[in-house]
Every structure is written in structure tokens, then in C-alpha cells.
Motif scaffolding. Structure first.
Motif, short mmCIF file in Angstrom:
data_model
loop_
_atom_site.label_atom_id
_atom_site.label_comp_id
_atom_site.label_asym_id
_atom_site.label_seq_id
_atom_site.Cartn_x
_atom_site.Cartn_y
_atom_site.Cartn_z
N ALA A 371 39.33 -16.00 18.05
CA ALA A 371 40.37 -15.55 18.97
C ALA A 371 40.39 -14.03 19.13
CB ALA A 371 41.74 -16.05 18.49
N ALA A 372 40.26 -13.29 18.03
CA ALA A 372 40.35 -11.83 18.11
C ALA A 372 39.20 -11.22 18.92
CB ALA A 372 40.42 -11.23 16.72
N PRO A 373 37.92 -11.54 18.62
CA PRO A 373 36.84 -10.98 19.44
C PRO A 373 36.91 -11.42 20.90
CG PRO A 373 35.96 -11.87 17.39
CD PRO A 373 37.38 -12.30 17.48
N ALA A 374 37.29 -12.68 21.13
CA ALA A 374 37.39 -13.16 22.51
C ALA A 374 38.50 -12.44 23.27
CB ALA A 374 37.64 -14.67 22.52
N ALA A 375 39.62 -12.16 22.61
CA ALA A 375 40.71 -11.45 23.27
C ALA A 375 40.30 -10.03 23.63
CB ALA A 375 41.94 -11.43 22.37
N ILE A 376 39.60 -9.37 22.71
CA ILE A 376 39.12 -8.00 22.99
C ILE A 376 38.12 -8.02 24.13
CG2 ILE A 376 37.83 -6.07 22.02
CD1 ILE A 376 39.04 -6.83 19.29
N LEU A 377 37.24 -9.02 24.14
CA LEU A 377 36.25 -9.13 25.21
C LEU A 377 36.92 -9.37 26.56
CD1 LEU A 377 33.31 -9.30 26.14
CD2 LEU A 377 33.35 -11.75 25.54
N ALA A 378 37.95 -10.21 26.59
CA ALA A 378 38.67 -10.47 27.84
C ALA A 378 39.30 -9.20 28.39
CB ALA A 378 39.74 -11.55 27.62
N LEU A 379 39.92 -8.41 27.51
CA LEU A 379 40.51 -7.15 27.95
C LEU A 379 39.45 -6.18 28.46
CD1 LEU A 379 43.10 -6.62 25.06
CD2 LEU A 379 43.62 -7.20 27.43
N LEU A 380 38.34 -6.11 27.76
CA LEU A 380 37.27 -5.20 28.17
C LEU A 380 36.70 -5.59 29.53
CD1 LEU A 380 35.43 -2.82 27.32
CD2 LEU A 380 33.90 -4.52 26.29
N LEU A 381 36.45 -6.88 29.72
CA LEU A 381 35.90 -7.35 30.99
C LEU A 381 36.88 -7.16 32.13
CD1 LEU A 381 34.17 -10.67 29.85
CD2 LEU A 381 33.07 -8.49 30.40
N ARG A 382 38.17 -7.28 31.84
CA ARG A 382 39.16 -7.15 32.90
C ARG A 382 39.38 -5.70 33.30
NH1 ARG A 382 40.72 -9.19 37.44
NH2 ARG A 382 42.95 -8.95 37.89
N PHE A 383 39.52 -4.83 32.32
CA PHE A 383 39.87 -3.45 32.64
C PHE A 383 38.65 -2.57 32.91
CE2 PHE A 383 43.63 -5.05 30.41
CZ PHE A 383 44.62 -4.69 31.32
N ARG A 384 37.45 -3.10 32.68
CA ARG A 384 36.22 -2.42 33.10
C ARG A 384 35.44 -3.32 34.05
NH1 ARG A 384 34.45 1.71 29.91
NH2 ARG A 384 33.02 2.01 31.65
N ALA A 385 36.19 -4.01 34.92
CA ALA A 385 35.57 -5.01 35.80
C ALA A 385 34.49 -4.41 36.68
CB ALA A 385 36.65 -5.67 36.66
N ALA A 386 34.71 -3.20 37.20
CA ALA A 386 33.73 -2.59 38.10
C ALA A 386 32.40 -2.35 37.39
CB ALA A 386 34.28 -1.27 38.64
N HIS A 387 32.47 -2.05 36.10
CA HIS A 387 31.24 -1.78 35.34
C HIS A 387 30.44 -3.06 35.10
CE1 HIS A 387 28.62 0.21 32.44
NE2 HIS A 387 28.85 -0.81 31.60
N PHE A 388 31.13 -4.17 34.85
CA PHE A 388 30.44 -5.41 34.49
C PHE A 388 30.18 -6.33 35.69
CE2 PHE A 388 32.50 -4.18 30.48
CZ PHE A 388 31.41 -4.24 29.62
N ALA A 389 30.79 -6.05 36.83
CA ALA A 389 30.68 -6.95 37.97
C ALA A 389 29.24 -7.29 38.35
CB ALA A 389 31.44 -6.37 39.17
N PRO A 390 28.30 -6.32 38.39
CA PRO A 390 26.92 -6.66 38.79
C PRO A 390 26.25 -7.67 37.87
CG PRO A 390 27.28 -4.29 38.89
CD PRO A 390 28.46 -4.87 38.20
#
Length: 648
Positions: A371-390
């Protein structure tokens, strides 16, 4: 003479009412309500309802149940108006019907509370997705056992929660006066549960206008001064929990002290925090601040309990239980997950990957390593969406979702397979396979189905819709009351005439071995000692000391479980109560002995040799699930032994 009303106004008014009814009372509302009640079947007067219904009986019978140790040394019930409501309903309807009516009223109140609250953060069909997610998702938080919100029982907590949710809905709509009324009403019913709403509103007002912050800071300073001057109740802030009793409180009620919580208590808080942060990012204005304030209230309440209650041992903080403010965070987190499920899916590939990670979080919400790593990953992917979108091509998105659904399904099946087997193997009327299905195996499919209907909006034949609602309604009517035969007997029966006549010869307290509230509800007598009386001991040192003394005597005589002071520890068969001639004799020789002892008699087990008792054969065998030595078994009780202990 009444003023004439223009026809155009009447027409618009009727059309407005019709639109409102169509919007808020559609089949979706009934379906959501039925799913809600089916996910929380009524199991009778259990857990804290024992205490509140027992208090009502004590008020109505002061010379009987009212003489019970717990009610004589009451330090809890004077802070809630629920006591007056319960007294009136038990007087008018009787114990069983009053408790069931209160549970159903709690269901109605809570459902409309969450509907109003969710309606401020979502629109259209997404509101019902949020409501159903809140009903179905796991709701454990901050304690050594799952302490859920929306408990449909005869207790004040669900009513206070509903009022807080309604108050926050009004506050989000900028109707501060109405919000104040709702939250004040919640405080009159259960001030501890209302703390979350109060804290959230204060946090929002302080954020929006610093003058409010200064005003609240002044109020806090005045409260500290009042505590120092010895104002009643507030003076407990600087009073330290009795050290002679603190170890008892820690073992008897470990959820009062965050340092005693197991590691499984914390991952849900991480998951809820991540979900609320993602949902708040999509909101605007006061709505965003309210979600942030709920986070502050929940996490701040736990921190306050740990710092001032656990470590500094402030009696007021321990009694106020600020960690309970996390209930609002749990509700908002589940609601936010429902809203995110619809909105993130609509946004496109990158957001869908965030949603997949959130699904993983909620599927493994009690497993810190996932749960902890997945929650951190979700936040990272959401708030850095432009970086990971490609990175997120359609094929990769499909791969992520395939992995997430597969792993989540396997974990859920593994988690609930044993519970399903256990429920099916239980004696008739004692298993609960419907609840295992609704709150376990079917959670992911049902939540996914609601999201599908909200996004795809498929056209459904009205006849099929009506038939589905009718079937769901029939199932709810048949299954919602899920009391076991033993529970019904306890709430609705009275002793046979010969036993009643025997007991009437010697009034006084009764020791019901391994019992909880049976002495109150079945016999109308005060209990000599029971694990149930240990529930509210934090509110009364006199009760705590006397209850500990009596339970220790029973443990010394082997008439109570050897772990009565540590109910959450691993039970052992050797620790169970054992009725014996020596134990009965030692107890009954005491000057403060109970008048009677009632002992459950297991089928096939002969009565204790040398103990003179009157056998009370039960109309139907009772089954009691017990855990000992790491395994669960069913105790088959077919009679009760009534033992005269002390003549009055």
C-alpha cells in the motif's frame, strides 16, 4: 383572503419539484440505499449497543439493572442526548424493536448524510458511484481491530456521523448557519464523533481568513486557562491518567493509545491520504480546502492522541479520543476513490494508470509493503503527469490494468476464501455468507459495475430495471435482519416461570459466566462482573478499580477467562473459564458474592461435580464461536445451570 398565485409560477414550481424528485429519488437512489444496507446487515444488540441499550434499561428500572456496577459509577452517558431517545424508544417499543428501529433510522440518516456530502464533490451518476464505494470499501482505521463508520446499530455514532456529513455538505455550499446547526446537533448526540466536523470547519475558516485563526487561537488559550483554573471537565487536561490503571487501559482498550496499534492500522491511512490528495487536486475553492482540512483533522487527531494522550497521559485527551477523528478521513477517502474512478478514467491513458495504482492501493490497504509504495507511486504519477504521459501507450495501459486486476483478484480470493468456507461451515443461522460476498468477494466487481454505468450510461429496459430493484429490495428485506438465534433469544426472551420464581426468591446481582449483557436483557438483574463492564472504565476510576478487583477474583477462581484484561491477545484453551465446586464455593463464601451464578452448559459435557444447580434447558441450542490455540471452533450450548450463591 389568500394572495393569488400566477399560473406561470405554479407551473415552474411543479416542474422544479418534479425535476428534483427525478434527480434525487430515481431507481439509482433506491439501489444505492439497498446496497448500503445489505453491506451492513443488522446483527442485533452487539458491541457498544449493549451499553447504550443497557443504560436505557437501567434508567427504566433503577432498582434492577440500574444497580449494576457500570451504571452506578457512570462517567460517560451524561454527555449525550441519545440516552433520552433510547429511554423513550425502549419504554414505548420494547428492547428488541427499539434497537432495530434505531438501527434502521441510523441507516436512513447516514445514507442521506453521505448523499448530501458526495453531492457537493460530484455530479450526476458519479454521486451514486461515490455513495456505493463508501458503502462497500473496507473502512478500518487507526485501531487494533476494524472500527468502521456507519455502524447500523442502536448507538449514537452513526447519527452523529450523518449530521457531521450533512453539516459539511452545507458548509461546502456556503451555508454556514445550517452547517453550524448540524454539527452542533452531532455534538449533542456524540461530542467525540463531532470533533472531526468541528476541526475541519475550523481549519477551513482559518485558511480562508486569518482573523478566524487568531480568534480560534484566543479560544484555545482561554480553554488552557480554564483548565489551569480547574473548570470542570476541562481540568482533566492537566490530570494524568492514574498510573495504577494505565496498564489496564492499555491492555483492555489498546485503541486508546496509538503506540499500541499494530502495523496493519497505518496502511489504510496512507491509502486514504493519497486518494484524498488526488481528489482534492481536481476540486476548486472551498471544496478543495475541505478535503485538505479532513486530512488535517484525521492525521492531526491521531498525532494529538499519540502525543498528549499516549505519551503525556492527559486524562482529558485519552477520554476525548481525538484519534476517532480519522472516521471522517476514512469516509472521505472511500468517497474520493469513487469520484476518482470515474474522473480519472475519462481523462485518458495517463490518468487511467493512476487509477490502476489506486485500485492496487485499496486492494492491499492493510499491507504496508504494498500500500505505501503504491500510494507514493500514484501521487507521483498524478502530480508529474506531464512527465510520464509519453510512457503510457494504450498497450502499456492495458498491461498495467491486466496486472492490477489479476493481482487484486487473486489477493481478494485468497483473503476471503477461508472466511467463505468458515461461513458456510457454521451452524444454521450463525454463518454470514451474504456479508462475506457483499463486503469481500463482490466488492471489486460491484464497484467496477457502478463505474461502468456512470461512464457508459447504457440504456436499460425500464421493466428490467424495475425487476432488478424489486429483487434487490426482496433480498434486503429477507437478509438485513441477520441476528443469530442466540441473539434473538437474548433480546426477546424471558426465563421460564419456574426459573423466574426461583430467582425472585433471592434478588441481587447475577454472575453469568462468559456472558456480556444476558443478565440485563434476559433476567433484568445487575451483573456482578462481566467483560462488558470494562468498556467505559476510562471514564470512571471508581468503576475501573472495582471492575478490576472483581474480574481478578474471578480469574483467580477460574470463573473467568485468564485474559479478561487483554481481550485482543491471542486466546488459549487453557485460559477459558472452568466451572468447579472449589471456584463456586470460594466465590459464594465472600460477603460481596452475587446472589446467583448462571453457567452455560455445553452439550455432552456433564455439570461440574458437587455443584448444586437447577438446569434451564434452552428452547434451541445456542452456538458460540470461540478462538483458542490459533483455531476457531463452535461451542454448542443446550442448557444453562442456575446456581444459588448467596441468600439475601
Amino acid at each position: 383572503m389568500p394572495l393569488p398565485v400566477p399560473d406561470s409560477f405554479r407551473k415552474k414550481w411543479r416542474e422544479s419539484i418534479a425535476r428534483s424528485l427525478a434527480k434525487n429519488y430515481s431507481p439509482a437512489a433506491l439501489i444505492a440505499f439497498l446496497v448500503f444496507v445489505l453491506s451492513r446487515p443488522y446483527r442485533g444488540i452487539i458491541q457498544d449497543a449493549h451499553i447504550y441499550m443497557g443504560r436505557a434499561l437501567a434508567d427504566l428500572d433503577p432498582a434492577g439493572v440500574g444497580r449494576d456496577l457500570m451504571f452506578v459509577h457512570d462517567g460517560q452517558f451524561g454527555f449525550s442526548l441519545f440516552r433520552l431517545v433510547a429511554d423513550a424508544m425502549v419504554w414505548g417499543l420494547g428492547l428488541a424493536l427499539a434497537a432495530k428501529s434505531l438501527a434502521f433510522l441510523a441507516a436512513l440518516a447516514w445514507f442521506f448524510g453521505i448523499f448530501a456530502f458526495a453531492g457537493q464533490f460530484a455530479k450526476g451518476a458519479t454521486v451514486w458511484v461515490a455513495v456505493i464505494f463508501t458503502a462497500l470499501l473496507p473502512n478500518s482505521y487507526g485501531a487494533s481491530y476494524p472500527l468502521g463508520f456507519a455502524e447500523l446499530n442502536a448507538i449514537p455514532r452513526p447519527f452523529a456521523e450523518a449530521l457531521v456529513l450533512a453539516g459539511l455538505a452545507a458548509f461546502a455550499a456556503s451555508r454556514s448557519g445550517i452547517a453550524l446547526l448540524f454539527i452542533a446537533a452531532a455534538a449533542l448526540l456524540h461530542p467525540i464523533m463531532a470533533l472531526a466536523g468541528v476541526a475541519a470547519v475550523l481549519a477551513v475558516l482559518s485558511w480562508e481568513d486569518k482573523r478566524w485563526f487568531r480568534l480560534f487561537a484566543l479560544g484555545a488559550a482561554l480553554s488552557l486557562l480554564a483548565s489551569w483554573l480547574g473548570v470542570p471537565v476541562l481540568d482533566r487536561l492537566f490530570e494524568v491518567v492514574d498510573l495504577a490503571l494505565k496498564s489496564l487501559h492499555e491492555s483492555r482498550s489498546p485503541f486508546l493509545f496509538p503506540s499500541q496499534w499494530p502495523v496493519e492500522s497505518f496502511p489504510p491511512l496512507i491509502v486514504q491520504t493519497a486518494t484524498l490528495a488526488i481528489a482534492a487536486h481536481a476540486q476548486q475553492g472551498r471544496h478543495r480546502v475541505i478535503l485538505a482540512a479532513i486530512l488535517v483533522a484525521g492525521l492531526g487527531g491521531i498525532a494529538m492522541a499519540a502525543m498528549f494522550g499516549d505519551w503525556l497521559s492527559s486524562l482529558l485527551i485519552v477520554q476525548a479520543q481525538p484519534w476517532r477523528m480519522a472516521w471522517l478521513m476514512a469516509v472521505a477517502g472511500a468517497m474520493a476513490f469513487g469520484i476518482c474512478s470515474v474522473n480519472l478514467w475519462r481523462e485518458g491513458p495517463s490518468a487511467r494508470v493512476v487509477l490502476a495504482v489506486l485500485v492496487l492501493c485499496w486492494s492491499f490497504e492493510t499491507q504496508l509493503e504494498v500500500a505505501a509504495p503504491a500510494a507514493i507511486l500514484a501521487l507521483l504519477l498524478r502530480f508529474r503527469a506531464a512527465h510520464f504521459a509519453p510512457w503510457f501507450t494504450p498497450r502499456r495501459v492495458a498491461t498495467v490494468w491486466t496486472f492490477t486486476l489479476g493481482v487484486s483478484a487473486i489477493w481478494q480470493l485468497r483473503l476471503y476464501a477461508y472466511l467463505w468456507h468458515f461461513a458456510m461451515a457454521a451452524p444454521a443461522g450463525y454463518g454470514n455468507p451474504e456479508l462475506v460476498l457483499m463486503r469481500g468477494l463482490l466488492v471489486l466487481p460491484l464497484c467496477a459495475l457502478t463505474v461502468f454505468f456512470a461512464i457508459a450510461k447504457p440504456r436499460i429496459n425500464p421493466f428490467l430495471m424495475g425487476a432488478g430493484v424489486a429483487v434487490l429490495l426482496a433480498v434486503a428485506l429477507a437478509l438485513w435482519d441477520h441476528r443469530t438465534p442466540a441473539q434473538r433469544w437474548m433480546e426477546e426472551s424471558h426465563p421460564p416461570p419456574d426459573i423466574a420464581a426461583l430467582l425472585d426468591r433471592h434478588p441481587g446481582e447475577v454472575l453469568w459466566i462468559d456472558g456480556l449483557a444476558e443478565t440485563w436483557f434476559v433476567l433484568g438483574r445487575p451483573q456482578w462482573a462481566s467483560p462488558l463492564q470494562g468498556g467505559p472504565i476510562i471514564f470512571s476510576n471508581v468503576l475501573a478499580a472495582e471492575w478490576r478487583r472483581r474480574m481478578q477474583l474471578l480469574m483467580d477462581m477460574r470463573l473467568a477467562d485468564q485474559k479478561s484484561f487483554a481481550p485482543w491477545s491471542e486466546p488459549l484453551s487453557a485460559n477459558r473459564a472452568r466451572l468447579s465446586q472449589a471456584g463456586v464455593r470460594r466465590l459464594c463464601e465472600r460477603a460481596d458474592a452475587p446472589a446467583w451464578i448462571v453457567a452455560p452448559l455445553e452439550q455432552g459435557t456433564p455439570p461440574a461435580p458437587g455443584v448444586d444447580m437447577k438446569r434451564w434447558t434452552l428452547p434451541r441450542p445456542h452456538f458460540q464461536m470461540i478462538k483458542a490455540d490459533g483455531d476457531y471452533t463452535w461451542r454448542h450450548i443446550d442448557a444453562l445451570g442456575v446456581i444459588l450463591c448467596r441468600k439475601q
